[in-house]
Design a protein around this motif. Sequence first.
Motif: not given
Length: 453
Positions: A406, A400, A361, A428, A396-397
Amino acid sequence: MTDLPAYLRPFVLGVLDGPDVRVDRLGEIDFYRPAGTARTGAILFVHGGPVPADPAATPREWPVFKGYATAAARRGVVAAVVDHSLLRGFDQLVTAADEVEAAVGSLRSDPRVDPDRVALWFFSGAGLLAGEWLDSRPDWLRCVALTYPLLATPPGVDELVNAAEVIGKHKDLPVLLTRAGLEHEELAAPVAEFVSAGGTALDIIDVPKGHHGFDMLDHTEESRAAVTKALDWAIAHLGEEPDGQDKLLVPPPPAKSSTRRPTAAAKPTVAVKETKAPAEPASRPKPSTSPATPTPTAAATPTPSVAATPTPAATPAPTATPASAAAPAATPLASVAAATVAAATADTPAARVVAREHSAYAAHDLEAFLAMYSPTARIELADGTELKGRRFLREYYRPRFDAGRCKTEVVQKLMLGDWVVEHILAYDTGEPTPMIALYRVTDGLIGEVQFRV
């Protein structure tokens, strides 16, 4: 031979298992390992479907896939064949995609495999699974091969990423198409569209007299040459040396350094300082006026207080009272408390899995991040929204990751068996938001996550 179902007919190269190739079974995947111990590139062969109900054998037992995998292993790479749910019908397409993604993770984590050099090879109906990989193009994916692929989703089936719409999106991803000249009409038109969209981003091997499934149906020199060229093409793009059975279709790509992103260091856990219990009864100390970071000790293991009135030093000690009698028990209670804290904060296999997820991440490596999750993972967000499966996690990610947002700070964490509980600060929106995150790890992958504000 003609009485056999097509999928049980011999592979056109006539490759048989030999002492130089070891076959290991892990769950739904068969691994074919070459001789030696060095790490190599790897190929995952992905069968198509669906097939008639109750086949005599699953695809990893079919001569054609055993043949491809054995031939690849004899050329010096690890090969794998995975059984997945597309075998049962197109309504299983999404499940099959998740199963193939899980197989990729298993293959990349194999000790004989260089995780930065992996090829994916799709056959027939599995062509419907190729589009997502052409679209996402993880750094470790060196090339994609498609053999007589199905590239148009049948009516009534939820479509994944259409390969024709993303072919050529990543100019540095080599793609090979092996097409049959006598292909079924309903498959030939989408393949032609794919070729038109691919342009120079696509390498092609034509089998003019080949049928759909020519590598098990048409035992001709033309079929054998096409299979050999395709194998050599894949081996070359993995950076391995083919054994020279035929000339390469295209020159091997120039050597390049590893594109694997560095793994970010896991954030340290909050240190817990053990406080020794007093040997004699003592007055309750005055509270400190300076703020302190909360620790698991403060939350879970309070030190027993002693309700006693101080007496002058010259006054003889009174006989045992309930308060003074409790003092000798303070030492074993403190020991139990310290052991409990140590157990709750000690490193565990589950904690190591979660730490790898955090590292991916922080490194903005979406595919490595998703690889730490079970294909059927469930995430409950703080607002009550539920995500289930890697496919929805990716959707969803991805924004981002693409936006570089992240960032999460782990303040504290506790471990208990399969569970890891963390106090985190999520960034976020740019500002830190305190949350509690609960991770459950099963069979080395994260299967459940709950976020609480």
